[in-house]
Structures are given as structure tokens and as C-alpha cells.
Write a protein that holds these residues in place. Structure first.
Motif, PDB file in Angstrom:
ATOM      1  N   THR A  71      -0.930  -7.669  -5.424  1.00  0.00           N
ATOM      2  CA  THR A  71      -2.047  -8.375  -4.900  1.00  0.00           C
ATOM      3  C   THR A  71      -2.847  -6.638  -5.202  1.00  0.00           C
ATOM      4  OG1 THR A  71      -2.507  -7.506  -2.448  1.00  0.00           O
ATOM      5  CG2 THR A  71      -1.231  -6.496  -3.463  1.00  0.00           C
ATOM      6  N   ASP A  72      -3.717  -6.978  -5.101  1.00  0.00           N
ATOM      7  CA  ASP A  72      -5.316  -6.194  -5.272  1.00  0.00           C
ATOM      8  C   ASP A  72      -5.162  -5.552  -4.444  1.00  0.00           C
ATOM      9  OD1 ASP A  72      -6.118  -7.762  -7.830  1.00  0.00           O
ATOM     10  OD2 ASP A  72      -7.534  -8.598  -6.523  1.00  0.00           O
ATOM     11  N   ASN A  73      -4.351  -5.477  -3.256  1.00  0.00           N
ATOM     12  CA  ASN A  73      -4.491  -4.136  -2.005  1.00  0.00           C
ATOM     13  C   ASN A  73      -3.591  -2.948  -2.812  1.00  0.00           C
ATOM     14  OD1 ASN A  73      -4.978  -4.215   1.532  1.00  0.00           O
ATOM     15  ND2 ASN A  73      -5.985  -3.147   0.115  1.00  0.00           N
ATOM     16  N   VAL A  74      -3.926  -2.707  -3.278  1.00  0.00           N
ATOM     17  CA  VAL A  74      -3.258  -1.234  -3.953  1.00  0.00           C
ATOM     18  C   VAL A  74      -3.601   0.220  -3.750  1.00  0.00           C
ATOM     19  CG1 VAL A  74      -2.080  -0.638  -5.887  1.00  0.00           C
ATOM     20  CG2 VAL A  74      -2.558  -2.891  -6.283  1.00  0.00           C
ATOM     21  N   VAL A  75      -2.493   1.040  -3.051  1.00  0.00           N
ATOM     22  CA  VAL A  75      -2.986   2.363  -3.528  1.00  0.00           C
ATOM     23  C   VAL A  75      -1.727   3.339  -4.090  1.00  0.00           C
ATOM     24  CG1 VAL A  75      -2.376   4.353  -1.536  1.00  0.00           C
ATOM     25  CG2 VAL A  75      -2.693   1.834  -0.583  1.00  0.00           C
ATOM     26  N   VAL A  76      -2.953   4.002  -4.935  1.00  0.00           N
ATOM     27  CA  VAL A  76      -2.293   4.974  -6.114  1.00  0.00           C
ATOM     28  C   VAL A  76      -2.465   5.763  -5.927  1.00  0.00           C
ATOM     29  CG1 VAL A  76      -3.000   5.118  -8.753  1.00  0.00           C
ATOM     30  CG2 VAL A  76      -2.843   2.153  -7.577  1.00  0.00           C
TER      31      VAL A  76
END
Length: 274
Positions: free
Chosen positions: A99-104
Motif C-alpha cells: 500500500t501507499d500508506n506506509v510507516v517507516v
């Protein structure tokens, strides 16, 4: 025949051309009759996302000289190798994500290893895409970097939000000098940041900022894995964990310990900072 002429020839006489907004409005009407149609749902969702992004105001946009001074990457910069290096990191993260909704999460192996430099520039790299937004979250109250990245005065930050339930999320999100990139500062220094980060309130925060924009890339700037336990805690909220390795300042055992701290299932790579 030119592309313009071909389009004119292909149009049927007597049928006016629809604007994108009119087209979307008609889709909205059709959507009510066909709520399960995936193509219609996708078109409406994409339109809404782009409208949200266009509505994001940036009070001050940094000049190229200011970007160079702050060591922030941008399209057209002279150090093209550096820009391409961050783009490569972005590509690899996207390839690993569904997904584009990413937490890095970004953390340096050692103190002063350049973790904040990498974290903010990674967020800036995601924001280069005009159809995406990014959020830089300063999770290091011991050595905060957020003040140099915001263009409006900071009144409250992450630690205040986690400590005081009356502080709304919107009051701790600030514009940066980079378009489509927002900042959550760490707030006042705290000796108990580990307890704050390990709270239900922090879990709710991550969930809320992920849902505010469904295509927002979130970068958590964590303290070094060698000097604190915060990175270990923050990795549980992340989809990916990147470790910054300062050149000539770490050993192989330091790197292996860092990978163990964030968890092998979250670890997504090393970034060597020269």
C-alpha cells in the motif's frame, strides 16, 4: 495527423466535452446507484485524494539556497547522486509495501549518526510526487531536529499530545518549507519518552495519521538504537525499519545488535551515511 486533430476527429458532433470535475460529479451520482463497482469507487477515491492534497497550504516554501543550507534534497539539485540515492530507497520501500500508506522508522546505529538527516530527506523524497503527501514525525525528544524543518512557531508537539488528552492532533502538525510535507515536532524533552511511546495513545496517534490521508507516507525519526530503547518500541508501529550506519563509527556487532533491536521482520535495510 496531430494528437489534437485526432482527438477532434474522434469526437462525435453535438456532444459537449466533459470537464474532469463534471465527470467526477456524474460518477458520484452513479456511485450511489452502484456502490460496489470497484472502478467507480477507485475513481472517486483518487479524485478526493487529489483534492485533499491540492488543499494543503504551505505558508512558506524554501528557496533552493535555503534547501541547500538545510541539507534538504530537491529536484534539480547539484548533488544528483544524493537525490538518486534517496529515490532508490523510496523505490525499494514501495516494492516491499502492499500500500501507499506506509510507516517507516529511521534510526541511527550510534548517537549523532545522521538519522534525522536521512529521516527528513526520505520524507521529502516521498513528497516529490505531486500526488502523494508525507509526514515527518520527530520521535527524539532528547535531540530534536523539528525546529529547523518547520516554518511556523511550535507551540506543542508529540510529547504534549501523548501526555495531555485535551491536545488535538491538528494542533501538533506543522507545515515545513517543502510542499506536501508536514512535521510533527517532538515537543518538550521528556525522561519518560519510552513510556509515552509504549502507550495506547501512541498507537491511536499512528492509526489516526495513517487514515487522515490514505496515501500519506509517514517517517518516524527515532533515537539511536544504541543509546535508547525508543527505537525498539517505535518499530512495532512501523511497516519498515531503516538503520543509518555512520561511516567509520560502527562495528559489525553494532549493526547486528541494531537489527536485533528493531526486529528482523521489520528491518528493511541499511543506509550508509558518509
Amino acid at each position: 495527423m496531430s494528437d489534437d486533430s485526432r482527438e477532434t476527429a474522434d469526437r462525435k458532433p453535438g456532444r459537449p466535452e466533459l470537464s474532469l470535475r463534471s465527470f467526477i460529479e456524474r460518477i458520484e451520482t452513479v456511485k450511489d446507484d452502484h456502490p460496489q463497482d470497484p472502478l467507480i469507487k477507485s475513481a472517486v477515491s483518487e479524485h478526493r485524494k487529489r483534492e485533499q492534497i491540492k488543499s494543503m497550504s504551505t505558508p512558506v516554501v524554501w528557496t533552493q539556497d535555503e534547501l541547500y543550507e538545510k541539507k534538504v534534497i530537491f529536484t534539480g539539485m547539484r548533488q544528483r547522486e544524493l537525490l538518486n540515492a534517496f529515490r532508490e530507497v523510496r523505490i525499494r520501500i514501495l516494492q516491499k509495501s502492499k500500500t501507499d500508506n506506509v510507516v517507516v522508522m529511521v534510526s541511527s546505529i550510534t548517537e549523532g549518526g545522521g538519522g534525522s538527516f536521512v529521516a527528513f530527506n526520505l520524507a521529502a523524497t516521498f513528497a516529490l510526487d505531486r500526488h502523494k503527501t508525507a509526514l515527518y514525525v520527530d520521535c527524539n525528544p532528547y535531540h530534536s531536529s523539528a525546529e529547523q524543518f518547520t516554518v511556523t512557531p511550535i507551540e506543542a508537539g508529540l510529547t504534549q499530545y501523548l501526555h495531555d488528552y485535551t491536545v488535538p492532533l491538528k494542533h501538533i502538525i506543522y507545515p515545513s518549507g517543502v510542499e506536501r510535507l508536514r512535521v510533527i515536532p517532538s515537543g518538550a524533552g521528556s525522561e519518560s519518552a519510552a513510556e509515552f511511546f509504549n502507550s495506547k495513545r501512541m498507537e491511536v496517534l499512528i492509526s489516526e495519521i495513517k487514515t487522515r490521508y490514505p496515501d500519506r507516507f509517514i517517517v518516524l525519526d527515532a533515537p539511536s538504537v544504541q543509546s535508547s530503547t525508543e527505537a525498539r518500541i517505535l518499530s512495532q508501529y512501523s511497516d519498515h525499519a531503516l538503520l543509518v550506519v555512520p561511516f567509520g563509527k560502527t562495528t559489525q556487532s553494532d549493526i547486528l545488535a541494531g537489527i536485533d533491536a528493531v526486529g528482523k521482520e521489520k528491518f528493511s535495510g541499511l543506509i550508509f551515511n558518509h
